[in-house]
Design an enzyme around this catalytic site. Sequence first.
Site, PDB file in Angstrom:
ATOM      1  N   ASP A  68       0.675  -1.275   0.066  1.00 61.95           N
ATOM      2  CA  ASP A  68      -0.034   0.069   0.170  1.00 61.95           C
ATOM      3  C   ASP A  68       0.892   1.392   0.026  1.00 61.95           C
ATOM      4  O   ASP A  68       2.200   0.987   0.324  1.00 61.95           O
ATOM      5  CB  ASP A  68      -0.833  -0.152   1.244  1.00 61.95           C
ATOM      6  CG  ASP A  68      -0.316  -0.044   2.479  1.00 61.95           C
ATOM      7  OD1 ASP A  68       0.893  -0.407   2.590  1.00 61.95           O
ATOM      8  OD2 ASP A  68      -0.940  -0.301   3.595  1.00 61.95           O
ATOM      9  N   ASN A 135      -7.056  -0.539  14.639  1.00 62.75           N
ATOM     10  CA  ASN A 135      -8.592  -0.596  14.312  1.00 62.75           C
ATOM     11  C   ASN A 135      -8.941  -1.724  13.136  1.00 62.75           C
ATOM     12  O   ASN A 135     -10.075  -2.112  13.003  1.00 62.75           O
ATOM     13  CB  ASN A 135      -9.118   0.711  13.603  1.00 62.75           C
ATOM     14  CG  ASN A 135      -8.271   0.924  12.227  1.00 62.75           C
ATOM     15  OD1 ASN A 135      -7.382  -0.034  11.689  1.00 62.75           O
ATOM     16  ND2 ASN A 135      -8.716   1.955  11.393  1.00 62.75           N
ATOM     17  N   HIS A 137      -7.450  -2.890  10.430  1.00 61.64           N
ATOM     18  CA  HIS A 137      -7.171  -2.684   9.204  1.00 61.64           C
ATOM     19  C   HIS A 137      -6.150  -3.605   8.697  1.00 61.64           C
ATOM     20  O   HIS A 137      -5.102  -3.849   9.603  1.00 61.64           O
ATOM     21  CB  HIS A 137      -6.960  -1.212   8.522  1.00 61.64           C
ATOM     22  CG  HIS A 137      -5.697  -0.784   9.086  1.00 61.64           C
ATOM     23  ND1 HIS A 137      -5.657   0.720   9.179  1.00 61.64           N
ATOM     24  CD2 HIS A 137      -4.430  -1.285   9.179  1.00 61.64           C
ATOM     25  CE1 HIS A 137      -4.334   1.134   9.499  1.00 61.64           C
ATOM     26  NE2 HIS A 137      -3.661  -0.060   9.543  1.00 61.64           N
ATOM     27  N   GLU A 142      -9.441  -0.384   5.499  1.00 66.84           N
ATOM     28  CA  GLU A 142      -9.973   0.353   6.658  1.00 66.84           C
ATOM     29  C   GLU A 142     -11.314  -0.330   7.155  1.00 66.84           C
ATOM     30  O   GLU A 142     -11.957  -1.187   6.349  1.00 66.84           O
ATOM     31  CB  GLU A 142     -10.252   1.850   6.745  1.00 66.84           C
ATOM     32  CG  GLU A 142      -8.834   2.520   6.225  1.00 66.84           C
ATOM     33  CD  GLU A 142      -8.052   2.685   7.599  1.00 66.84           C
ATOM     34  OE1 GLU A 142      -7.920   1.919   8.746  1.00 66.84           O
ATOM     35  OE2 GLU A 142      -6.864   3.668   7.420  1.00 66.84           O
TER      36      GLU A 142
HETATM   37  C1  F6R Z   1       1.563  -0.602   6.256  1.00 69.66           C
HETATM   38  C2  F6R Z   1       0.160  -1.336   6.365  1.00 69.66           C
HETATM   39  C3  F6R Z   1      -0.626  -1.033   7.600  1.00 69.66           C
HETATM   40  C4  F6R Z   1       0.175  -1.430   8.696  1.00 69.66           C
HETATM   41  C5  F6R Z   1      -0.585  -1.402  10.237  1.00 69.66           C
HETATM   42  C6  F6R Z   1       0.159  -1.711  11.402  1.00 69.66           C
HETATM   43  O1  F6R Z   1       2.023  -0.888   4.908  1.00 69.66           O
HETATM   44  O2  F6R Z   1      -0.283  -1.757   5.573  1.00 69.66           O
HETATM   45  O3  F6R Z   1      -1.877  -1.862   7.635  1.00 69.66           O
HETATM   46  O4  F6R Z   1       0.678  -2.656   8.504  1.00 69.66           O
HETATM   47  O5  F6R Z   1      -1.249   0.015  10.281  1.00 69.66           O
HETATM   48  O6  F6R Z   1       1.169  -0.843  11.412  1.00 69.66           O
HETATM   49  P1  F6R Z   1       2.401  -0.847  12.598  1.00 69.66           P
HETATM   50  O7  F6R Z   1       3.030  -2.133  12.495  1.00 69.66           O
HETATM   51  O8  F6R Z   1       3.033   0.456  12.407  1.00 69.66           O
HETATM   52  O9  F6R Z   1       1.515  -0.802  13.951  1.00 69.66           O
END
Ligand code: F6R
Length: 245
Positions: A68, A135, A137, A142
Amino acid sequence: MTVRVEVHRPDAWADAVADELAGRIRAMPGIRLCLPTGDTPSPLYEALAARAAAGDVSFADATIVLLDEYLGLAPGDPARCDERLRRELVDRLDPPPRAYHAIDADGPDPDEAARRHDAVAAEGLDLVLLGLGANGHIGLNEPGSRPEDPTRVVRIAASSRSVAVERYGADPPPTGGITLGIGRLLEAAEIWLLVTGEAKAGILARALERPEGPDCPASYLRRHPNVRVAADTAAASRLSSGVAR
Ligand code: F6R
């Protein structure tokens, strides 16, 4: 189906997952890997880069597909996913991977960029690594996202925008994002959900142990026949004992 959950001590998590991933790459040198960014995989990428530098594993025939990307951040912004993955892994690989497919967040048509990136992923993904948002995602899918949603331009949740600013240092805040869709991710041969830290314990339990639903996009991963959760003890602390370990 039963999701396999592997639990490691926090100080052993990165090495354990890196060893498994290096083993996968050795077994399949031409692997097509989809990789996330964020704080969770950083120590894993560090451990993986060290293994590559030591000659334990080579990415020379591997293809890396970015999961992403944010919209609204300037090229080179250190919080951008493409930059972060380069910094933490791709640029540290010598020889470099055969291909690194970032997402064109700078062109005039983000929808077209999403379609082009989707076409890259549609060529096949052998292994998808994912982090878990607080959350629920996955990628930038999301809450409210469903498996039938395509790879697309998305709005990002206010909480995700705060993470981008406060934890990742995005300046200005991202205005949106492009993410591979859940359905596309579910087409991969294998998925690993990476989850560390006590702060993720509640949402991980919700994702795995309550009915699937769009309030927690990660819950749809349970549809996949070959998904594993690589957690540390803190993140796994609220899982019931009924989960396979
Ligand atoms: C990033 C992504 C997000 C993160 C998620 C967890 O490429 O796709 O879904 O994996 O927000 O983020 P961290 O690991 O920083 O808690």
